[in-house]
Design a protein around this motif. Structure first.
Motif, PDB file in Angstrom:
ATOM      1  N   HIS A  29       0.850  -1.193   0.000  1.00  0.00           N
ATOM      2  CA  HIS A  29       0.000   0.000   0.000  1.00  0.00           C
ATOM      3  C   HIS A  29       0.885   1.242   0.000  1.00  0.00           C
ATOM      4  CE1 HIS A  29      -3.797  -2.201   0.730  1.00  0.00           C
ATOM      5  NE2 HIS A  29      -2.977  -3.061   1.310  1.00  0.00           N
ATOM      6  N   LEU A  30       2.018   1.132  -0.700  1.00  0.00           N
ATOM      7  CA  LEU A  30       2.947   2.257  -0.777  1.00  0.00           C
ATOM      8  C   LEU A  30       2.588   3.165  -1.950  1.00  0.00           C
ATOM      9  CD1 LEU A  30       6.234   0.257  -0.096  1.00  0.00           C
ATOM     10  CD2 LEU A  30       4.760   1.465   1.543  1.00  0.00           C
ATOM     11  N   PHE A  31       3.137   4.361  -1.941  1.00  0.00           N
ATOM     12  CA  PHE A  31       2.898   5.334  -3.002  1.00  0.00           C
ATOM     13  C   PHE A  31       4.216   6.016  -3.358  1.00  0.00           C
ATOM     14  CE2 PHE A  31      -1.686   5.367  -3.205  1.00  0.00           C
ATOM     15  CZ  PHE A  31      -2.076   4.858  -1.971  1.00  0.00           C
ATOM     16  N   PRO A  32       4.297   6.639  -4.536  1.00  0.00           N
ATOM     17  CA  PRO A  32       5.516   7.378  -4.880  1.00  0.00           C
ATOM     18  C   PRO A  32       5.696   8.567  -3.930  1.00  0.00           C
ATOM     19  CG  PRO A  32       4.071   7.106  -6.792  1.00  0.00           C
ATOM     20  CD  PRO A  32       3.260   6.712  -5.584  1.00  0.00           C
ATOM     21  N   PRO A  33       6.945   8.940  -3.593  1.00  0.00           N
ATOM     22  CA  PRO A  33       7.145  10.133  -2.748  1.00  0.00           C
ATOM     23  C   PRO A  33       6.460  11.369  -3.327  1.00  0.00           C
ATOM     24  CG  PRO A  33       9.180   8.906  -2.933  1.00  0.00           C
ATOM     25  CD  PRO A  33       8.199   8.247  -3.854  1.00  0.00           C
ATOM     26  N   ASP A 141      13.643  -5.604  -5.938  1.00  0.00           N
ATOM     27  CA  ASP A 141      13.817  -4.939  -7.224  1.00  0.00           C
ATOM     28  C   ASP A 141      12.653  -3.955  -7.404  1.00  0.00           C
ATOM     29  OD1 ASP A 141      12.883  -7.859  -9.314  1.00  0.00           O
ATOM     30  OD2 ASP A 141      11.895  -6.903  -7.613  1.00  0.00           O
ATOM     31  N   TYR A 142      11.444  -4.389  -7.213  1.00  0.00           N
ATOM     32  CA  TYR A 142      10.318  -3.461  -7.222  1.00  0.00           C
ATOM     33  C   TYR A 142       9.193  -3.975  -6.339  1.00  0.00           C
ATOM     34  CZ  TYR A 142       8.294  -6.569 -10.849  1.00  0.00           C
ATOM     35  OH  TYR A 142       7.811  -7.664 -11.553  1.00  0.00           O
ATOM     36  N   ALA A 143       8.299  -3.046  -5.991  1.00  0.00           N
ATOM     37  CA  ALA A 143       7.119  -3.369  -5.195  1.00  0.00           C
ATOM     38  C   ALA A 143       5.901  -2.877  -5.965  1.00  0.00           C
ATOM     39  CB  ALA A 143       7.190  -2.700  -3.833  1.00  0.00           C
ATOM     40  N   VAL A 144       4.818  -3.644  -5.877  1.00  0.00           N
ATOM     41  CA  VAL A 144       3.589  -3.263  -6.567  1.00  0.00           C
ATOM     42  C   VAL A 144       2.680  -2.517  -5.591  1.00  0.00           C
ATOM     43  CG1 VAL A 144       1.646  -4.085  -7.943  1.00  0.00           C
ATOM     44  CG2 VAL A 144       3.832  -5.324  -8.009  1.00  0.00           C
ATOM     45  N   MET A 145       2.249  -1.348  -6.005  1.00  0.00           N
ATOM     46  CA  MET A 145       1.389  -0.514  -5.163  1.00  0.00           C
ATOM     47  C   MET A 145      -0.073  -0.962  -5.280  1.00  0.00           C
ATOM     48  SD  MET A 145       3.027   3.204  -6.127  1.00  0.00           S
ATOM     49  CE  MET A 145       2.970   3.015  -7.907  1.00  0.00           C
ATOM     50  N   THR A 146      -0.941  -0.268  -4.535  1.00  0.00           N
ATOM     51  CA  THR A 146      -2.386  -0.476  -4.619  1.00  0.00           C
ATOM     52  C   THR A 146      -2.975   0.859  -5.031  1.00  0.00           C
ATOM     53  OG1 THR A 146      -2.384  -2.206  -2.941  1.00  0.00           O
ATOM     54  CG2 THR A 146      -4.434  -1.005  -3.231  1.00  0.00           C
ATOM     55  N   ASN A 147      -3.419   0.961  -6.260  1.00  0.00           N
ATOM     56  CA  ASN A 147      -3.821   2.257  -6.812  1.00  0.00           C
ATOM     57  C   ASN A 147      -5.312   2.249  -7.132  1.00  0.00           C
ATOM     58  OD1 ASN A 147      -0.909   1.339  -8.145  1.00  0.00           O
ATOM     59  ND2 ASN A 147      -0.902   3.315  -7.100  1.00  0.00           N
ATOM     60  N   ASN A 148      -6.040   3.033  -6.375  1.00  0.00           N
ATOM     61  CA  ASN A 148      -7.497   3.010  -6.467  1.00  0.00           C
ATOM     62  C   ASN A 148      -8.029   4.162  -7.325  1.00  0.00           C
ATOM     63  OD1 ASN A 148     -10.250   3.163  -6.023  1.00  0.00           O
ATOM     64  ND2 ASN A 148     -10.067   2.329  -3.940  1.00  0.00           N
ATOM     65  N   PRO A 149      -8.550   3.855  -8.521  1.00  0.00           N
ATOM     66  CA  PRO A 149      -9.023   4.920  -9.433  1.00  0.00           C
ATOM     67  C   PRO A 149     -10.364   5.515  -9.030  1.00  0.00           C
ATOM     68  CG  PRO A 149      -9.508   2.784 -10.388  1.00  0.00           C
ATOM     69  CD  PRO A 149      -8.768   2.517  -9.091  1.00  0.00           C
ATOM     70  N   PHE A 150     -10.909   5.032  -7.900  1.00  0.00           N
ATOM     71  CA  PHE A 150     -12.185   5.565  -7.421  1.00  0.00           C
ATOM     72  C   PHE A 150     -11.978   6.574  -6.281  1.00  0.00           C
ATOM     73  CE2 PHE A 150     -14.558   2.791 -10.048  1.00  0.00           C
ATOM     74  CZ  PHE A 150     -13.850   1.600 -10.109  1.00  0.00           C
ATOM     75  N   LEU A 151     -10.729   6.773  -5.859  1.00  0.00           N
ATOM     76  CA  LEU A 151     -10.444   7.691  -4.744  1.00  0.00           C
ATOM     77  C   LEU A 151      -9.858   9.004  -5.263  1.00  0.00           C
ATOM     78  CD1 LEU A 151      -8.871   5.348  -2.012  1.00  0.00           C
ATOM     79  CD2 LEU A 151     -11.231   6.181  -2.175  1.00  0.00           C
TER      80      LEU A 151
END
Ligand code: FIX
Ligand code: ZN
Length: 417
Positions: A29-33, A141-151
Protein backbone atom coordinates in the motif's frame (compact mmCIF):
# COMPACT_ATOMS: atom_id res chain seq x y z
CA UNK A 1 26.88 -27.54 -13.37
CA UNK A 2 28.79 -27.91 -10.08
CA UNK A 3 26.70 -30.22 -7.87
CA UNK A 4 26.32 -29.78 -4.15
CA UNK A 5 27.57 -33.06 -2.76
CA UNK A 6 26.85 -33.00 0.94
CA UNK A 7 23.93 -32.15 3.12
CA UNK A 8 25.39 -29.10 4.90
CA UNK A 9 26.34 -27.62 1.51
CA UNK A 10 22.81 -28.10 0.17
CA UNK A 11 21.17 -26.57 3.22
CA UNK A 12 23.63 -23.66 3.26
CA UNK A 13 23.01 -23.05 -0.45
CA UNK A 14 19.24 -22.90 0.14
CA UNK A 15 19.58 -20.45 3.02
CA UNK A 16 22.09 -18.32 1.11
CA UNK A 17 19.87 -18.29 -1.95
CA UNK A 18 16.82 -17.03 -0.03
CA UNK A 19 18.89 -14.48 1.89
CA UNK A 20 20.50 -13.06 -1.27
CA UNK A 21 17.70 -13.38 -3.85
CA UNK A 22 16.21 -10.13 -5.09
CA UNK A 23 12.55 -10.08 -4.09
CA UNK A 24 9.60 -8.75 -6.07
CA UNK A 25 6.97 -7.54 -3.59
CA UNK A 26 3.70 -8.06 -5.44
CA UNK A 27 1.30 -6.30 -3.05
CA UNK A 28 1.84 -3.19 -0.92
CA UNK A 29 0.00 0.00 0.00
CA UNK A 30 2.95 2.26 -0.78
CA UNK A 31 2.90 5.33 -3.00
CA UNK A 32 5.52 7.38 -4.88
CA UNK A 33 7.15 10.13 -2.75
CA UNK A 34 5.77 12.62 -5.28
CA UNK A 35 2.25 11.66 -4.15
CA UNK A 36 2.98 13.41 -0.86
CA UNK A 37 1.19 12.31 2.32
CA UNK A 38 -0.21 9.20 0.66
CA UNK A 39 3.20 7.61 1.25
CA UNK A 40 3.53 6.79 4.95
CA UNK A 41 7.03 6.49 6.41
CA UNK A 42 8.97 7.10 9.62
CA UNK A 43 8.77 5.98 13.23
CA UNK A 44 5.40 7.58 14.05
CA UNK A 45 3.76 5.86 11.07
CA UNK A 46 5.45 2.58 12.06
CA UNK A 47 4.06 2.83 15.59
CA UNK A 48 0.53 3.81 14.50
CA UNK A 49 0.22 0.92 12.01
CA UNK A 50 -3.36 -0.34 12.34
CA UNK A 51 -2.10 -3.73 13.57
CA UNK A 52 -0.46 -1.94 16.56
CA UNK A 53 -3.35 0.42 17.23
CA UNK A 54 -5.63 -2.61 17.46
CA UNK A 55 -3.16 -4.13 19.93
CA UNK A 56 -3.06 -0.89 21.92
CA UNK A 57 -6.77 -1.18 22.60
CA UNK A 58 -6.34 -4.69 23.97
CA UNK A 59 -4.15 -3.26 26.79
CA UNK A 60 -4.93 0.47 27.00
CA UNK A 61 -6.68 1.87 30.08
CA UNK A 62 -10.47 2.08 29.54
CA UNK A 63 -10.19 5.86 29.96
CA UNK A 64 -8.57 5.99 26.49
CA UNK A 65 -11.16 5.58 23.72
CA UNK A 66 -10.37 5.00 20.03
CA UNK A 67 -12.22 8.24 19.25
CA UNK A 68 -10.04 10.25 21.64
CA UNK A 69 -6.98 8.49 20.30
CA UNK A 70 -7.80 9.38 16.70
CA UNK A 71 -8.15 13.06 17.61
CA UNK A 72 -4.57 13.17 18.93
CA UNK A 73 -1.66 14.34 16.76
CA UNK A 74 0.24 11.43 15.18
CA UNK A 75 3.36 11.69 17.45
CA UNK A 76 1.12 11.61 20.55
CA UNK A 77 -0.66 8.53 19.17
CA UNK A 78 2.74 6.93 18.58
CA UNK A 79 3.80 7.78 22.14
CA UNK A 80 0.78 5.90 23.50
CA UNK A 81 1.47 2.80 21.39
CA UNK A 82 5.13 2.91 22.41
CA UNK A 83 4.24 3.23 26.09
CA UNK A 84 1.54 0.58 26.28
CA UNK A 85 2.45 -2.01 23.63
CA UNK A 86 6.27 -1.76 23.82
CA UNK A 87 7.32 -0.47 27.25
CA UNK A 88 4.49 -1.83 29.42
CA UNK A 89 3.71 -5.07 27.51
CA UNK A 90 7.01 -6.09 25.99
CA UNK A 91 6.73 -5.82 22.19
CA UNK A 92 6.34 -9.62 21.73
CA UNK A 93 3.77 -9.54 18.92
CA UNK A 94 4.92 -9.89 15.30
CA UNK A 95 3.92 -6.30 14.49
CA UNK A 96 5.77 -4.94 17.52
CA UNK A 97 8.85 -7.07 16.88
CA UNK A 98 8.72 -5.72 13.33
CA UNK A 99 9.23 -2.17 14.54
CA UNK A 100 12.20 -3.29 16.61
CA UNK A 101 13.74 -5.15 13.65
CA UNK A 102 13.25 -2.14 11.38
CA UNK A 103 14.84 0.36 13.78
CA UNK A 104 17.76 -1.98 14.51
CA UNK A 105 18.31 -2.64 10.77
CA UNK A 106 18.57 1.11 10.29
CA UNK A 107 21.33 1.17 12.89
CA UNK A 108 19.21 2.94 15.49
CA UNK A 109 19.62 2.23 19.20
CA UNK A 110 16.20 0.71 19.87
CA UNK A 111 17.57 -0.97 23.01
CA UNK A 112 17.99 2.50 24.55
CA UNK A 113 14.23 2.95 24.21
CA UNK A 114 14.66 6.69 23.50
CA UNK A 115 11.85 7.50 21.09
CA UNK A 116 12.77 11.21 20.91
CA UNK A 117 16.27 10.56 19.50
CA UNK A 118 14.83 8.00 17.08
CA UNK A 119 12.33 10.62 15.90
CA UNK A 120 15.16 13.14 15.38
CA UNK A 121 16.94 10.67 13.11
CA UNK A 122 13.86 10.22 10.95
CA UNK A 123 13.35 14.00 10.78
CA UNK A 124 16.78 14.27 9.17
CA UNK A 125 15.95 11.84 6.34
CA UNK A 126 15.22 12.84 2.74
CA UNK A 127 12.30 10.71 1.50
CA UNK A 128 13.67 9.94 -1.97
CA UNK A 129 17.06 8.83 -0.61
CA UNK A 130 15.33 6.99 2.21
CA UNK A 131 13.11 5.07 -0.22
CA UNK A 132 16.21 3.86 -2.08
CA UNK A 133 17.85 2.89 1.23
CA UNK A 134 14.81 0.89 2.36
CA UNK A 135 14.53 -0.97 -0.96
CA UNK A 136 18.24 -1.77 -0.74
CA UNK A 137 17.98 -3.03 2.87
CA UNK A 138 14.93 -5.15 2.03
CA UNK A 139 16.60 -6.50 -1.13
CA UNK A 140 13.74 -5.64 -3.49
CA UNK A 141 13.82 -4.94 -7.22
CA UNK A 142 10.32 -3.46 -7.22
CA UNK A 143 7.12 -3.37 -5.20
CA UNK A 144 3.59 -3.26 -6.57
CA UNK A 145 1.39 -0.51 -5.16
CA UNK A 146 -2.39 -0.48 -4.62
CA UNK A 147 -3.82 2.26 -6.81
CA UNK A 148 -7.50 3.01 -6.47
CA UNK A 149 -9.02 4.92 -9.43
CA UNK A 150 -12.19 5.57 -7.42
CA UNK A 151 -10.44 7.69 -4.74
CA UNK A 152 -10.09 11.41 -5.61
CA UNK A 153 -6.99 11.83 -3.41
CA UNK A 154 -5.22 9.23 -5.54
CA UNK A 155 -6.62 10.08 -8.97
CA UNK A 156 -5.61 13.73 -8.52
CA UNK A 157 -1.96 12.67 -8.23
CA UNK A 158 -2.08 10.49 -11.33
CA UNK A 159 -3.71 13.25 -13.38
CA UNK A 160 -0.75 15.52 -12.46
CA UNK A 161 1.60 12.96 -14.02
CA UNK A 162 4.00 13.13 -11.06
CA UNK A 163 7.27 11.16 -11.12
CA UNK A 164 7.15 7.49 -10.07
CA UNK A 165 10.45 5.73 -9.26
CA UNK A 166 10.99 2.52 -11.30
CA UNK A 167 11.03 0.47 -8.06
CA UNK A 168 7.30 1.14 -7.68
CA UNK A 169 4.85 -0.50 -10.08
CA UNK A 170 1.08 -0.12 -10.17
CA UNK A 171 -1.99 -2.31 -9.68
CA UNK A 172 -5.55 -1.10 -10.31
CA UNK A 173 -7.65 -1.61 -7.18
CA UNK A 174 -11.31 -2.19 -8.02
CA UNK A 175 -13.09 -3.48 -4.89
CA UNK A 176 -15.97 -1.01 -5.24
CA UNK A 177 -16.53 -1.92 -8.89
CA UNK A 178 -17.26 -5.52 -7.83
CA UNK A 179 -18.86 -4.89 -4.42
CA UNK A 180 -20.56 -1.49 -4.61
CA UNK A 181 -21.72 -0.56 -8.09
CA UNK A 182 -23.62 2.61 -7.01
CA UNK A 183 -20.49 4.06 -5.39
CA UNK A 184 -18.27 3.02 -8.30
CA UNK A 185 -20.77 4.39 -10.82
CA UNK A 186 -20.85 7.71 -8.98
CA UNK A 187 -17.03 7.95 -8.96
CA UNK A 188 -16.81 7.03 -12.66
CA UNK A 189 -19.53 9.56 -13.51
CA UNK A 190 -17.51 12.23 -11.66
CA UNK A 191 -14.66 11.38 -14.06
CA UNK A 192 -16.93 11.83 -17.07
CA UNK A 193 -18.14 8.29 -17.75
CA UNK A 194 -21.79 7.53 -18.62
CA UNK A 195 -22.62 5.41 -15.58
CA UNK A 196 -25.59 5.51 -13.24
CA UNK A 197 -26.66 3.69 -10.09
CA UNK A 198 -28.65 1.29 -12.30
CA UNK A 199 -26.27 -1.51 -13.38
CA UNK A 200 -27.11 -1.75 -17.11
CA UNK A 201 -25.31 -2.70 -20.31
CA UNK A 202 -24.45 0.92 -21.14
CA UNK A 203 -22.99 1.42 -17.68
CA UNK A 204 -20.98 -1.78 -17.94
CA UNK A 205 -19.61 -0.69 -21.31
CA UNK A 206 -18.55 2.65 -19.79
CA UNK A 207 -16.96 0.81 -16.86
CA UNK A 208 -14.89 -1.36 -19.21
CA UNK A 209 -13.73 1.85 -20.91
CA UNK A 210 -12.92 3.34 -17.50
CA UNK A 211 -10.70 0.35 -16.71
CA UNK A 212 -9.02 0.47 -20.11
CA UNK A 213 -8.35 4.21 -19.77
CA UNK A 214 -6.86 3.85 -16.32
CA UNK A 215 -4.79 0.89 -17.51
CA UNK A 216 -3.44 3.08 -20.32
CA UNK A 217 -2.71 5.85 -17.79
CA UNK A 218 -0.90 3.93 -15.05
CA UNK A 219 0.12 0.65 -16.73
CA UNK A 220 -0.93 -1.73 -13.94
CA UNK A 221 0.54 -5.23 -13.60
CA UNK A 222 -2.88 -6.54 -12.59
CA UNK A 223 -6.38 -5.62 -11.43
CA UNK A 224 -6.95 -6.30 -7.73
CA UNK A 225 -9.83 -6.57 -5.31
CA UNK A 226 -10.26 -7.81 -1.77
CA UNK A 227 -13.50 -9.72 -1.30
CA UNK A 228 -15.45 -10.64 1.82
CA UNK A 229 -15.52 -14.15 3.26
CA UNK A 230 -19.16 -14.33 2.15
CA UNK A 231 -18.11 -13.95 -1.53
CA UNK A 232 -19.73 -16.53 -3.77
CA UNK A 233 -19.31 -17.24 -7.49
CA UNK A 234 -21.44 -17.81 -9.42
CA UNK A 235 -24.27 -16.19 -7.46
CA UNK A 236 -27.34 -14.01 -7.95
CA UNK A 237 -25.30 -11.14 -6.50
CA UNK A 238 -24.43 -8.29 -8.82
CA UNK A 239 -20.77 -9.12 -8.17
CA UNK A 240 -21.06 -12.14 -10.47
CA UNK A 241 -22.35 -10.02 -13.36
CA UNK A 242 -19.71 -7.35 -12.73
CA UNK A 243 -16.96 -9.96 -12.83
CA UNK A 244 -18.40 -11.70 -15.90
CA UNK A 245 -19.40 -8.60 -17.89
CA UNK A 246 -16.98 -5.86 -16.80
CA UNK A 247 -13.85 -6.88 -14.91
CA UNK A 248 -12.90 -10.12 -16.66
CA UNK A 249 -13.63 -8.95 -20.22
CA UNK A 250 -11.48 -5.85 -19.58
CA UNK A 251 -8.72 -7.93 -17.98
CA UNK A 252 -8.67 -10.41 -20.85
CA UNK A 253 -8.62 -7.59 -23.40
CA UNK A 254 -5.53 -6.16 -21.67
CA UNK A 255 -4.05 -9.60 -20.86
CA UNK A 256 -3.87 -8.57 -17.21
CA UNK A 257 -4.32 -10.97 -14.30
CA UNK A 258 -7.04 -10.33 -11.72
CA UNK A 259 -5.81 -10.54 -8.12
CA UNK A 260 -8.46 -11.68 -5.64
CA UNK A 261 -7.78 -11.35 -1.91
CA UNK A 262 -10.61 -13.22 -0.28
CA UNK A 263 -11.79 -13.67 3.29
CA UNK A 264 -12.03 -10.33 5.07
CA UNK A 265 -14.93 -9.33 7.30
CA UNK A 266 -14.73 -5.58 7.17
CA UNK A 267 -15.33 -3.29 10.13
CA UNK A 268 -16.43 -5.65 12.89
CA UNK A 269 -15.16 -2.87 15.19
CA UNK A 270 -15.44 0.40 13.20
CA UNK A 271 -13.93 2.38 16.09
CA UNK A 272 -10.56 0.87 15.19
CA UNK A 273 -10.65 2.14 11.59
CA UNK A 274 -8.40 -0.04 9.35
CA UNK A 275 -7.67 -2.09 12.46
CA UNK A 276 -11.36 -2.95 12.77
CA UNK A 277 -11.44 -5.70 10.11
CA UNK A 278 -11.32 -9.41 10.84
CA UNK A 279 -11.12 -12.77 9.08
CA UNK A 280 -13.77 -15.28 8.04
CA UNK A 281 -13.63 -18.68 6.37
CA UNK A 282 -14.31 -18.22 2.65
CA UNK A 283 -15.60 -20.49 -0.10
CA UNK A 284 -12.68 -21.86 -2.12
CA UNK A 285 -15.09 -23.29 -4.69
CA UNK A 286 -15.80 -19.72 -5.84
CA UNK A 287 -12.19 -19.57 -7.06
CA UNK A 288 -12.61 -22.98 -8.67
CA UNK A 289 -15.72 -21.81 -10.51
CA UNK A 290 -14.01 -18.60 -11.69
CA UNK A 291 -10.99 -20.49 -13.03
CA UNK A 292 -13.26 -22.90 -14.90
CA UNK A 293 -15.69 -20.30 -16.22
CA UNK A 294 -12.87 -18.02 -17.36
CA UNK A 295 -10.16 -20.40 -18.55
CA UNK A 296 -8.71 -17.59 -20.68
CA UNK A 297 -8.28 -15.26 -17.71
CA UNK A 298 -5.47 -15.30 -15.14
CA UNK A 299 -6.16 -15.24 -11.41
CA UNK A 300 -3.76 -14.30 -8.63
CA UNK A 301 -5.33 -15.47 -5.37
CA UNK A 302 -4.59 -15.19 -1.67
CA UNK A 303 -6.98 -16.05 1.13
CA UNK A 304 -7.07 -14.56 4.59
CA UNK A 305 -8.20 -17.53 6.67
CA UNK A 306 -5.69 -20.17 7.74
CA UNK A 307 -8.52 -22.67 7.41
CA UNK A 308 -8.79 -22.08 3.64
CA UNK A 309 -5.10 -22.59 2.86
CA UNK A 310 -4.93 -26.36 2.24
CA UNK A 311 -8.00 -26.46 0.01
CA UNK A 312 -6.74 -23.44 -1.94
CA UNK A 313 -3.29 -24.94 -2.26
CA UNK A 314 -4.71 -28.13 -3.77
CA UNK A 315 -6.80 -26.03 -6.14
CA UNK A 316 -3.61 -24.27 -7.17
CA UNK A 317 -2.54 -27.55 -8.70
CA UNK A 318 -5.73 -27.96 -10.71
CA UNK A 319 -5.71 -24.77 -12.82
CA UNK A 320 -2.85 -23.31 -14.89
CA UNK A 321 -4.63 -19.96 -14.84
CA UNK A 322 -4.43 -19.77 -11.03
CA UNK A 323 -1.36 -18.47 -9.15
CA UNK A 324 -1.30 -18.40 -5.37
CA UNK A 325 0.51 -15.67 -3.53
CA UNK A 326 1.37 -14.38 -0.10
CA UNK A 327 0.60 -15.05 3.51
CA UNK A 328 -1.96 -12.28 3.71
CA UNK A 329 -2.50 -10.04 6.76
CA UNK A 330 -3.56 -12.32 9.69
CA UNK A 331 -1.56 -15.15 8.08
CA UNK A 332 1.55 -12.97 7.95
CA UNK A 333 2.93 -14.46 11.16
CA UNK A 334 5.96 -16.77 11.48
CA UNK A 335 4.06 -19.89 12.58
CA UNK A 336 1.60 -19.61 9.68
CA UNK A 337 4.13 -18.48 7.04
CA UNK A 338 6.15 -21.61 7.86
CA UNK A 339 3.13 -23.89 7.59
CA UNK A 340 1.87 -22.30 4.36
CA UNK A 341 5.29 -22.28 2.67
CA UNK A 342 5.94 -25.93 3.54
CA UNK A 343 2.50 -26.99 2.30
CA UNK A 344 2.84 -25.00 -0.92
CA UNK A 345 6.31 -26.40 -1.70
CA UNK A 346 4.97 -29.89 -1.07
CA UNK A 347 1.90 -29.43 -3.31
CA UNK A 348 3.05 -26.88 -5.91
CA UNK A 349 6.84 -27.14 -6.15
CA UNK A 350 7.98 -23.57 -6.83
CA UNK A 351 4.96 -22.42 -8.88
CA UNK A 352 3.70 -19.87 -6.35
CA UNK A 353 4.69 -16.58 -4.69
CA UNK A 354 5.47 -17.33 -1.07
CA UNK A 355 4.95 -13.87 0.35
CA UNK A 356 4.02 -10.24 -0.16
CA UNK A 357 4.59 -7.55 2.44
CA UNK A 358 1.29 -5.62 2.36
CA UNK A 359 3.46 -2.75 3.63
CA UNK A 360 1.39 0.31 4.45
CA UNK A 361 4.45 2.14 5.77
CA UNK A 362 7.60 2.29 3.63
CA UNK A 363 9.95 1.22 6.46
CA UNK A 364 7.93 -1.96 7.02
CA UNK A 365 9.51 -3.46 3.90
CA UNK A 366 12.66 -3.96 6.00
CA UNK A 367 11.13 -6.17 8.70
CA UNK A 368 8.43 -7.86 6.66
CA UNK A 369 11.06 -9.23 4.29
CA UNK A 370 13.79 -10.01 6.82
CA UNK A 371 11.29 -11.93 8.97
CA UNK A 372 9.80 -13.81 6.01
CA UNK A 373 13.15 -14.56 4.34
CA UNK A 374 14.34 -16.30 7.51
CA UNK A 375 11.30 -18.59 7.66
CA UNK A 376 11.25 -19.30 3.93
CA UNK A 377 15.00 -20.05 4.05
CA UNK A 378 14.50 -22.62 6.82
CA UNK A 379 11.64 -24.33 4.98
CA UNK A 380 13.47 -24.38 1.63
CA UNK A 381 16.58 -25.81 3.36
CA UNK A 382 14.42 -28.50 4.94
CA UNK A 383 12.92 -29.42 1.55
CA UNK A 384 16.33 -29.58 -0.11
CA UNK A 385 17.61 -31.70 2.77
CA UNK A 386 14.81 -34.23 2.09
CA UNK A 387 15.43 -34.09 -1.68
CA UNK A 388 19.16 -34.63 -1.18
CA UNK A 389 18.45 -37.58 1.13
CA UNK A 390 16.33 -39.04 -1.67
CA UNK A 391 19.34 -38.91 -4.02
CA UNK A 392 18.87 -35.68 -6.03
CA UNK A 393 22.08 -33.62 -6.45
CA UNK A 394 21.15 -30.00 -7.21
CA UNK A 395 23.62 -27.33 -8.29
CA UNK A 396 23.87 -23.94 -6.61
CA UNK A 397 22.27 -22.20 -9.63
CA UNK A 398 19.33 -24.60 -9.44
CA UNK A 399 18.78 -23.78 -5.78
CA UNK A 400 18.99 -20.05 -6.54
CA UNK A 401 16.45 -20.53 -9.32
CA UNK A 402 14.01 -22.14 -6.86
CA UNK A 403 14.42 -19.30 -4.39
CA UNK A 404 13.90 -16.65 -7.05
CA UNK A 405 10.85 -18.50 -8.35
CA UNK A 406 8.92 -18.29 -5.06
CA UNK A 407 10.11 -14.71 -4.38
CA UNK A 408 8.82 -13.15 -7.57
CA UNK A 409 10.06 -15.16 -10.54
CA UNK A 410 7.00 -17.41 -10.78
CA UNK A 411 4.75 -14.33 -10.53
CA UNK A 412 6.50 -12.69 -13.49
CA UNK A 413 6.31 -15.91 -15.49
CA UNK A 414 2.61 -16.22 -14.71
CA UNK A 415 1.90 -12.62 -15.72
CA UNK A 416 3.83 -13.09 -18.97
CA UNK A 417 2.05 -16.26 -20.08
O1 FIX B 1 -7.33 -5.26 1.34
C1 FIX B 1 -6.12 -5.18 1.53
O2 FIX B 1 -5.31 -4.90 0.63
C2 FIX B 1 -5.60 -5.42 2.92
O3 FIX B 1 -4.28 -5.81 2.84
C3 FIX B 1 -5.73 -4.18 3.76
O4 FIX B 1 -7.03 -3.74 3.70
C4 FIX B 1 -5.38 -4.40 5.23
O5 FIX B 1 -5.85 -3.31 5.97
C5 FIX B 1 -3.92 -4.53 5.48
O6 FIX B 1 -3.21 -3.57 5.60
C6 FIX B 1 -3.35 -5.85 5.62
O7 FIX B 1 -2.17 -6.04 5.89
ZN1 ZN C 1 -3.29 -5.05 1.20
Amino acid sequence: MAQLNDLPAVEAAARKAVAETTVTDIHTHLFPPSHGELLLWGVDELLTYHYLVAELFTVAPRTLSPDDFRKLPKPRQADLVWEHVFLRHGALSEAARGVVTTLSSLGLDVGGRNLRSIREWFASQNVDEYLAKVFHLAGLDYAVMTNNPFLPAETACWKLNLPVPPCLRTALRIDSLILNWPAAAKAMKAQGYKTSARPDAAGFKAARKFLADWAARIKPLYFAASLPCEFRYPSRDLSTRLLDEVVLPAAKELNLPVALMIGVRRQVNPALGDGGDTVGIADVSAVQALCRAHGDAKFLVTMLSRVNQHELCVLGRKFGNLHLFGCWWFCNNPSIIEEMTRQRLELLGTAFTCQHSDARVLDQLIYKWSHSRKIVADVLAEKYRDLFAAGWRPGEAEVRRSARSILGGAFEEFCAK
